[in-house]
Every structure is written in structure tokens, then in C-alpha cells.
Design a protein around this motif. Sequence first.
Motif, mmCIF file in Angstrom:
data_model
loop_
_atom_site.group_PDB
_atom_site.id
_atom_site.type_symbol
_atom_site.label_atom_id
_atom_site.label_comp_id
_atom_site.label_asym_id
_atom_site.label_seq_id
_atom_site.Cartn_x
_atom_site.Cartn_y
_atom_site.Cartn_z
ATOM 1 N N UNK A 225 32.041 11.167 48.782
ATOM 2 C CA UNK A 225 30.621 11.453 48.945
ATOM 3 C C UNK A 225 29.858 11.169 47.648
ATOM 4 N N UNK A 226 30.485 11.494 46.526
ATOM 5 C CA UNK A 226 29.845 11.250 45.233
ATOM 6 C C UNK A 226 29.681 9.741 45.002
ATOM 7 N N UNK A 227 30.672 8.969 45.414
ATOM 8 C CA UNK A 227 30.592 7.514 45.249
ATOM 9 C C UNK A 227 29.492 6.939 46.152
ATOM 10 N N UNK A 228 29.423 7.443 47.391
ATOM 11 C CA UNK A 228 28.333 7.010 48.293
ATOM 12 C C UNK A 228 26.970 7.351 47.704
ATOM 13 N N UNK A 229 26.894 8.534 47.134
ATOM 14 C CA UNK A 229 25.675 9.007 46.483
ATOM 15 C C UNK A 229 25.237 8.048 45.361
ATOM 16 N N UNK A 230 26.226 7.612 44.576
ATOM 17 C CA UNK A 230 25.940 6.682 43.473
ATOM 18 C C UNK A 230 25.455 5.345 44.009
ATOM 19 N N UNK A 231 26.068 4.875 45.099
ATOM 20 C CA UNK A 231 25.663 3.583 45.681
ATOM 21 C C UNK A 231 24.244 3.689 46.230
ATOM 22 N N UNK A 232 23.973 4.743 47.007
ATOM 23 C CA UNK A 232 22.664 4.812 47.657
ATOM 24 C C UNK A 232 21.547 5.035 46.635
ATOM 25 N N UNK A 233 21.879 5.603 45.492
ATOM 26 C CA UNK A 233 20.871 5.777 44.437
ATOM 27 C C UNK A 233 20.771 4.587 43.488
ATOM 28 N N UNK A 234 21.556 3.523 43.780
ATOM 29 C CA UNK A 234 21.564 2.324 42.919
ATOM 30 C C UNK A 234 21.838 2.692 41.449
ATOM 31 N N UNK A 235 22.901 3.459 41.257
ATOM 32 C CA UNK A 235 23.268 3.896 39.905
ATOM 33 C C UNK A 235 23.688 2.705 39.052
ATOM 34 N N UNK A 236 23.084 2.530 37.866
ATOM 35 C CA UNK A 236 23.568 1.459 36.978
ATOM 36 C C UNK A 236 25.000 1.748 36.513
ATOM 37 N N UNK A 237 25.750 0.692 36.233
ATOM 38 C CA UNK A 237 27.154 0.799 35.799
ATOM 39 C C UNK A 237 27.985 1.548 36.837
ATOM 40 N N UNK A 238 27.666 1.295 38.123
ATOM 41 C CA UNK A 238 28.356 1.984 39.202
ATOM 42 C C UNK A 238 29.880 1.843 39.098
ATOM 43 N N UNK A 239 30.351 0.629 38.727
ATOM 44 C CA UNK A 239 31.804 0.413 38.690
ATOM 45 C C UNK A 239 32.490 1.304 37.649
ATOM 46 N N UNK A 240 31.785 1.593 36.551
ATOM 47 C CA UNK A 240 32.360 2.490 35.532
ATOM 48 C C UNK A 240 32.405 3.922 36.041
#
Length: 284
Positions: A225-240
Motif C-alpha cells: 500500500x505504501x508503494x502504491x501511495x508513492x506511485x499515485x503521488x508521483x514521488x520523486x526517486x520512487x525506485x530508491x
Amino acid sequence: MKHRIALLADVHGNVSALKAVVEDSLKEGVTDYWFLGDLIMPGPGANDLFEILETIKVGMYVKGNWEDCFLDVLNKRVDFDNATDIYVSRLVQYQCENLNEIYINLIKNLPLHATKQVNDLSISISHNLQNKNYGGDLWPTNNQENFDQLFEHDYDIAIYAHTHHQLLRYSSNDQLIINPGTIGQPFYKWDKLCSDLRAQYAILEIDERGIAEVRFKKISYDVENEIKNAISNKLPYFELYREVLDTGKTHTHDLDLLQKLNDRYNYKEEIINFFEKNFWENKL
Ligand SMILES: [Mn+2]
């Protein structure tokens, strides 16, 4: 009177982990909440993190080194030729695009150090040392004299965070030291322990007699859920961010890797444009 104090620290933007810890603390009958710093970045949490702290009525919030990183960028203390500075600045840009002004002002006014009196006990609360919220002085295996620095005043208990390691030890004079670990970003240097990166916190119970209990807890949370949250918020440096949640490994000072990502996503250009425009318009 009996106090059950939840010691929370080092969320690092991980909303899902903070929610799980708060849910657990409610079942534990916690009466007080103290937060020891490093609430935001590099995870996607922004206003939602502050709103959670508001709902549980956090009675103390001291400033971590990541809150200072945030303020450093607002104060234009950035080296645009340093890949780590670009990384931090791009994360600060994400926060500025999301955070309410009241929370930005709250960060600006956080203390480095606080003291609390609970029944007869005086307690020191700081992110790291009382006058220094960064650096490796209080790494768990360091010498006793480093830890004794927490007791220049006659506190009975000193609580700190920052190392992301749960710890209980004593000063040379037998005063108690507690570190509740990290909610959002656990890691271990010993590989086998890295398979368990549940959110960490501690409960300190103080009753009429004294310190009734110190309890270190680890709480499961929904990493997906946290990873989905990061994707939907367009978090920079998502892969890190995904990597740190999966393995505990961070790359904050890996200049080569950060440089590659900065080049790939044009982060340097982005932050120069963002900060020039906003400073010029007096928005920051
Ligand atoms: Mn820290």
C-alpha cells in the motif's frame, strides 16, 4: 498517576507505517505521545503525517536532521553541483508542492531539545544529542562517554532516536537511555535481521513507583500500500524508496547513483526552475 507514553520517531514519510503504529498504540491504551523527529522525506507522506500527529495529540515534537534539511533548502543552502543536495532539494520541492503553510511554519518553529517532568522523573527528549540532531555520536556500539553527553544536566532518563535502532542502556551514573527505533525506515547492518523491517516504536510506562515498563514493539504494516501511495503521488526517486522499504538500504550519499537519476529525470533543472520561481514570487 500512571502514564503510558508512546515514543515515536523517524517516520521518514512512511504514512502506512505510521498509521499501523498509531492503531497499535490505541489498543495499548497509550496516554501520551512524544515524537522525536524526522517525520517527512524521502517517502510520500506530507499533510497526512501531520494530520495523524494532530489526531493523537502529540505532546512533544523535537526537530530531526531531516526537518533541518528541509529548512536548509528553504534557506537556499544548496549546492546545485552536489548530487545529494539535488536529491534532498527535489524531495523538498515535493513537500513544498504538497504541504500546507501551517505545517511548514510548524517545522520552522520546532525545538532541538525538550524536557518533560513525569511524576518524579525528569526526562530529556532529543533527536540525537541535545544540541546536535545529526551525526553518528550515539550509534549503539559507540563508547560510553558519547552516551554520557546526554546527561550534562541531571536527567533521570534521556530519550533519543536518529540511529534507527531500538536501544536501552545506561549512563555511567546509571541513568536510563531509551531509543524507540524507527517507524518508517528500519535497517540492520547484519543481513539476516533485514528480513524483518516492521515498524518500530516503544512504550514507556511511568507510575507512582517509577519506571514500570519499557516495551519495544515491532508492527507489521502494508508495504504494498505504501508503494502504491508513492506511485499515485508521483514521488520523486520512487525506485530508491521502493528499495529502502524492501531491503532497508539507502543511497543518500551514493553520488554516482544519484547523479544518474538526476540526469535521467532532469531533477536539477526542475528544482532550479521551481525554487527560482517561488523565491521570486515570495512563496517560500
Ligand atoms: Mn535522523
